[in-house]
Enzyme design. Structure first.
Site, short mmCIF file in Angstrom:
data_model
loop_
_atom_site.label_atom_id
_atom_site.label_comp_id
_atom_site.label_asym_id
_atom_site.label_seq_id
_atom_site.Cartn_x
_atom_site.Cartn_y
_atom_site.Cartn_z
N SER A 1 0.83 -1.22 0.00
CA SER A 1 0.00 0.00 0.00
C SER A 1 0.86 1.26 0.00
O SER A 1 1.94 1.28 0.60
CB SER A 1 -0.88 0.00 1.26
OG SER A 1 -1.44 1.27 1.49
N TYR B 1 -2.15 5.45 -4.33
CA TYR B 1 -3.19 6.45 -4.09
C TYR B 1 -2.69 7.72 -4.76
O TYR B 1 -1.51 8.05 -4.66
CB TYR B 1 -3.36 6.72 -2.60
CG TYR B 1 -4.23 5.74 -1.87
CD1 TYR B 1 -5.49 5.40 -2.35
CD2 TYR B 1 -3.81 5.16 -0.68
CE1 TYR B 1 -6.30 4.51 -1.66
CE2 TYR B 1 -4.61 4.27 0.02
CZ TYR B 1 -5.86 3.96 -0.48
OH TYR B 1 -6.66 3.08 0.20
N THR C 1 -5.82 2.53 -6.95
CA THR C 1 -7.09 2.42 -6.22
C THR C 1 -7.98 3.61 -6.55
O THR C 1 -7.57 4.76 -6.43
CB THR C 1 -6.81 2.36 -4.71
OG1 THR C 1 -6.04 1.18 -4.46
CG2 THR C 1 -8.09 2.29 -3.91
N LYS D 1 -8.32 -0.82 -9.26
CA LYS D 1 -8.98 -1.44 -8.09
C LYS D 1 -10.11 -0.55 -7.57
O LYS D 1 -9.93 0.66 -7.40
CB LYS D 1 -7.92 -1.62 -7.00
CG LYS D 1 -8.45 -2.10 -5.66
CD LYS D 1 -7.29 -2.43 -4.73
CE LYS D 1 -7.75 -3.00 -3.41
NZ LYS D 1 -8.20 -1.98 -2.46
N HIS E 1 -13.58 -1.96 -1.38
CA HIS E 1 -12.59 -1.61 -0.36
C HIS E 1 -12.87 -2.33 0.97
O HIS E 1 -12.63 -1.79 2.05
CB HIS E 1 -12.59 -0.09 -0.15
CG HIS E 1 -11.23 0.50 0.11
ND1 HIS E 1 -10.49 1.14 -0.84
CD2 HIS E 1 -10.48 0.57 1.24
CE1 HIS E 1 -9.36 1.58 -0.31
NE2 HIS E 1 -9.32 1.23 0.94
C1 LIG Z 1 -7.08 -2.41 7.47
C2 LIG Z 1 -7.27 -2.20 6.00
C3 LIG Z 1 -6.49 -1.26 5.34
C4 LIG Z 1 -6.63 -1.10 3.96
N1 LIG Z 1 -5.81 -0.21 3.30
C5 LIG Z 1 -5.88 -0.13 1.96
C6 LIG Z 1 -4.96 0.68 1.26
O1 LIG Z 1 -4.07 1.30 1.83
N2 LIG Z 1 -5.08 0.74 -0.10
C7 LIG Z 1 -6.05 0.06 -0.79
O2 LIG Z 1 -6.14 0.15 -2.01
N3 LIG Z 1 -6.91 -0.74 -0.13
C8 LIG Z 1 -6.85 -0.84 1.22
N4 LIG Z 1 -7.71 -1.67 1.87
C9 LIG Z 1 -8.67 -2.48 1.11
C10 LIG Z 1 -8.04 -3.81 0.72
O3 LIG Z 1 -7.06 -3.64 -0.26
C11 LIG Z 1 -9.10 -4.77 0.17
O4 LIG Z 1 -9.82 -4.13 -0.86
C12 LIG Z 1 -10.04 -5.26 1.24
O5 LIG Z 1 -9.38 -5.51 2.44
C13 LIG Z 1 -10.73 -6.54 0.78
O6 LIG Z 1 -11.66 -6.97 1.70
P1 LIG Z 1 -11.38 -8.09 2.82
O7 LIG Z 1 -10.64 -7.40 3.92
O8 LIG Z 1 -12.76 -8.48 3.22
O9 LIG Z 1 -10.56 -9.18 2.18
C14 LIG Z 1 -7.59 -1.85 3.26
C15 LIG Z 1 -8.35 -2.80 3.94
C16 LIG Z 1 -8.20 -2.98 5.30
C17 LIG Z 1 -9.02 -4.02 5.99
#
Ligand SMILES: Cc1cc2nc3c(=O)[nH]c(=O)nc-3n(C[C@H](O)[C@H](O)[C@H](O)COP(=O)(O)O)c2cc1C
Length: 387
Positions: free
Chosen positions: A107, A130, A156, A252, A276
Site C-alpha cells: 500500500s 493512491y 485504487t 482497483k 474496499h
Molecule cells: C485495514 C485495512 C487497510 C486497507 N488499506 C488499503 C490501502 O491502503 N489501499 C487500498 O487500495 N486498499 C486498502 N484496503 C482495502 C483492501 O485492499 C481490500 O480491498 C479489502 O481488504 C478486501 O476486503 P477483505 O478485507 O474483506 O478481504 C484496506 C483494507 C483494510 C481491511
C-alpha cells in the site's frame, strides 16, 4: 499454542494480541457497516454442487494473474498500516507471499517503505497507488516503485475521499499511536506487540514521511488523506498515470459495469471488483453480487479480479467459478500477521489453499481452468432487482 484450522482462529488470536486501535481499524466498515457485513454473508448465499466419482489425482491450484504465475488465484491486498499490526508487517507479509508463490501488494499507506520491502524480498511485488495532489511527489512515488522492480501498479479508485469509520475517530487512530491514558492502558496488555515494535525498522508512514511536506499531523491517516489525496482524479488522469508507469496496470475499486467499461477504455490489464472491504460507500453492493454484471459487460475483454469478503478457500472457489481470474485477501492475512507474524500469514495462505484444493476436488474439478458456473448453485435473485 492453539491449533489453527481456519481464518477465524487467526482472528481470535489477532484480537487478543494487537492493540485495540489497530484491531478496530481492520475490523470495521464505514457507517452502518451494511456493505462490510454483506461482503461475507453474500458468499454464504451461494452453494456448491457436490460431484462424485471423478478422478481427483493430479490436482493443482496454480494459475496466472496478469500474466504472472501464482500458486493459487489469491494475492495479498494492499492494507495500509500493516506495519502497525505487527513490527515490520509489510516485510513479513511480503516474505510469506513470496515463499508461498502469490503476489504481495504494498500500500501507499504502508509503514515499511517500497525500498525496505524490495531489499527484504527477491520476487517482484505489486505497488498500490493512491493519487496525491502533489504531482512531483506522485511522480517520484511511481519512479520509486519502478526502481524497486514492482511488476504491476494497482491504482485504487474508490478512495479519493475517506469513508467514515466511527471507531477510528473514537480511537484517535494514528501511527505510531498517541499515548493517551486509554491507549496506554490497552498497550499494557499487549506486551508481545510492544516488544516487537521496539525493534521495528519503522513506526511511521515509510512511503511518505520525509518525502512530502505540508501535512498538519504526519501520524494521522485522516489528516493525510484529507490534505494530500487528489479528489479530482478522473479517467483522463488515470490514462496519464498508465502511460507514465508503462507497465501492467490493475484498476482497483470497480463495482459498476459502466466503470468497468471505462477501465477497459483506458487500457487496464486487470480490474478489481471491490468496495474496499466495505470501508468506503456503505450501502454499496457486495463485491460477489456485483461481479456477474461486470463479467457480462467486460469479462471477455479484460482480466477481472475480486476482493472484499474472502475468508476461506470456498469463497475463492465461488468467485473464480463465477468468472473472476483472481482474488485478493485483506483482512484474512492481516489477522494472521497480527496473530503470529510471518508464520501467521503463511498459515492464512495454507488454510485458504487447502480449503480451495479440497472443495474444488469435491466439486469434481482438478484445475483452476476447469472451474465454471456449473459448479455453483446461485439463488435466482442473487444479483437483485434494482431500479
Ligand atoms: C485495514 C485495512 C487497510 C486497507 N488499506 C488499503 C490501502 O491502503 N489501499 C487500498 O487500495 N486498499 C486498502 N484496503 C482495502 C483492501 O485492499 C481490500 O480491498 C479489502 O481488504 C478486501 O476486503 P477483505 O478485507 O474483506 O478481504 C484496506 C483494507 C483494510 C481491511
Amino acid at each position: 499454542m492453539p491449533v489453527i484450522t481456519n481464518i477465524d482462529d487467526l482472528k481470535r488470536l489477532y484480537q487478543r494480541r494487537v492493540p485495540r486501535m489497530f484491531y478496530d481499524y481492520a475490523e470495521s466498515g464505514s457507517w452502518t457497516e451494511q456493505t462490510f457485513r454483506e461482503n461475507t454473508s453474500d458468499f454464504e448465499d451461494i452453494r456448491l454442487r457436490q460431484r462424485v466419482a471423478v478422478d481427483m489425482t493430479g490436482r493443482s491450484t496454480a494459475t496466472q494473474m496478469v500474466g504472472q504465475d501464482v500458486a493459487m488465484p489469491v494475492a495479498l491486498a494492499p492494507v495500509g498500516l500493516t506495519g502497525m499490526q505487527c513490527a515490520d508487517g509489510e516485510i513479513k507479509a511480503a516474505r510469506a507471499a513470496e515463499a508461498f508463490g502469490v503476489p504481495f501488494t504494498l500500500s501507499t499507506m504502508s509503514i515499511n517503505s517500497i525500498e525496505e520491502v524490495a531489499e527484504a524480498t527477491s520476487a517482484p511485488f505489486w505497488f498500490q497507488l493512491y493519487t496525491m495532489k502533489d504531482q512531483d511527489y506522485l511522480s517520484r512515488l511511481i519512479e520509486r516503485a519502478r526502481a524497486a522492480n514492482c511488476s504491476a501498479l494497482v491504482i485504487t479508485l474508490d478512495l479519493q475521499i475517506l469513508g467514515q469509520r466511527h471507531r477510528d475517530l473514537k480511537n484517535g487512530l494514528s501511527a505510531p499511536p498517541k499515548l493517551t491514558i486509554p491507549t496506554m492502558m490497552n498497550l499494557a496488555t499487549k506486551w508481545r506487540w510492544g516488544i516487537g515494535m521496539l525493534g521495528a525498522k519503522r513506526r511511521d508512514f515509510g512511503n511518505i514521511v520525509g518525502h512530502v511536506q505540508g501535512v498538519s499531523d504526519p501520524s494521522s491517516l485522516m489528516a493525510w488523506t484529507g490534505e494530500q489525496f487528489d479528489p479530482s482524479l478522473d479517467w483522463d488522469k488515470i490514462a496519464k498515470l498508465k502511460e507514465q508507469w508503462g507497465g501492467k496496470v490493475i484498476l482497483k475499486g470497480i463495482l459498476d459495469a459502466d466503470d468497468a467499461r471505462m477501465a477497459l477504455k483506458v487500457g487496464a490489464d486487470a480490474i478489481v471488483v471491490s468496495n474496499h472491504g466495505g470501508r468506503q460507500l456503505d450501502g454499496a453492493l457486495s463485491s460477489i453480487r456485483a461481479l456477474p454484471a461486470i463479467l457480462d459487460a467486460v469479462g471477455d475483454k479484460v482480466e477481472v479480479h475480486l476482493d472484499s469478503g474472502i475468508r476461506s478457500g470456498q469463497d475463492v472457489l465461488k468467485a473464480v467459478a463465477m468468472g473472476a481470474k483472481g482474488t485478493y485477501i485483506g483482512r484474512a492475512f492481516t489477522y494472521g500477521l497480527g496473530a503470529m507474524g510471518q508464520a501467521g500469514v503463511t498459515r492464512a495462505l495454507e488454510v485458504i489453499h487447502k480449503e480451495l484444493d479440497v472443495s474444488m476436488a469435491l466439486c469434481g474439478r482438478r484445475r483452476i481452468d476447469e472451474l465454471d458456473r456449473d459448479i455453483l448453485l446461485v439463488p435466482e435473485d442473487f444479483e437483485g432487482r434494482w431500479q
